[in-house]
Design a protein around this motif. Sequence first.
Motif, PDB file in Angstrom:
ATOM      1  N   ILE A   1      13.299  -9.124   6.857  1.00  0.00           N
ATOM      2  CA  ILE A   1      12.652  -7.730   7.137  1.00  0.00           C
ATOM      3  C   ILE A   1      13.922  -6.393   7.322  1.00  0.00           C
ATOM      4  O   ILE A   1      12.397  -5.618   7.574  1.00  0.00           O
TER       5      ILE A   1
ATOM      6  N   PHE B   1      11.461  -6.187  14.910  1.00  0.00           N
ATOM      7  CA  PHE B   1      11.112  -5.407  13.576  1.00  0.00           C
ATOM      8  C   PHE B   1      12.701  -4.587  13.739  1.00  0.00           C
ATOM      9  O   PHE B   1      12.980  -4.090  13.856  1.00  0.00           O
TER      10      PHE B   1
ATOM     11  N   GLU C   1       6.982  -7.815  11.609  1.00  0.00           N
ATOM     12  CA  GLU C   1       7.641  -8.201  13.168  1.00  0.00           C
ATOM     13  C   GLU C   1       7.977  -9.662  12.953  1.00  0.00           C
ATOM     14  O   GLU C   1       7.347 -10.687  12.308  1.00  0.00           O
TER      15      GLU C   1
ATOM     16  N   ARG D   1       4.380  -3.183   9.272  1.00  0.00           N
ATOM     17  CA  ARG D   1       5.769  -3.524   9.370  1.00  0.00           C
ATOM     18  C   ARG D   1       5.628  -5.293   9.441  1.00  0.00           C
ATOM     19  O   ARG D   1       4.520  -5.479   9.726  1.00  0.00           O
TER      20      ARG D   1
END
Length: 261
Positions: A140, A71, A60, A58
Amino acid sequence: MQPITVVTTAGRPDEISITLAQKACDELGLRFEERKKRSVAKISEQLNANVIVAGKNRYEYYPKDAKAPFFFHPNSAAFRLKRVARGEHDPMLDACQLEKGDSFLDCTLGIGSDAMLAAYQVGEEGTVVGLEADPNVAFIVQKGMATYDTSELPLTKCMRQIKIIQSEAVVFLQKQPANAFDVVYMDPMFEEVIEESNNFEALRDAGQHITLTEEWVREAIRVAKKRVVLKAHFRSTAFEQFGFKRDIRLTSKFHYGVIEK
């Protein structure tokens, strides 16, 4: 001096994190900063920068001087969806009164929990658009919703249905024709904390704090076909100030207000 934003990799980058970092640089027009065994805090301090970290699973986002990274995670949406699927009421959905096939504009997307609930309610034939003013937060959340791996249905389908647009609400609303969306929804970040989510403090640090204005409400009323819905802290004076009919919830920290068309 306003901090810049840079993109870096996880502490021990592999090909995946390097590719993800490059993708973030390309999409956001940001520069890449090699990690060089530095902590994120050190990079932020040396460059006076917000830092986006491309990890293996992912992205952040570390805003300058933030206490924790932001996140994407579906958070409370998963629990709320389960309750709604069982036939229980959700206060936000009660206020919005969405029907299958409706169009829903979330002017303050944030982590996207309310938009996910709206997507469930309007179904595949409906439309959900979420606005996020901060480009880093929008990136994000957009990437998170597109790639978050969960076996929980209908959560995945709801996430994938939301169209995320990086824009301030008023700027977007001004470009829309009258009655463009059935419901226009807004949950501005007031000074009072009204969420219990773990990630909300990080979102408060990362997101833009925009106060409700007469122009915003006026444009929302013009663009809404059925109703405009406001979520705010129970101590907020915005309901009365802008003409919203407040639903008083005695045991809740936040209330919903509605302007019917």
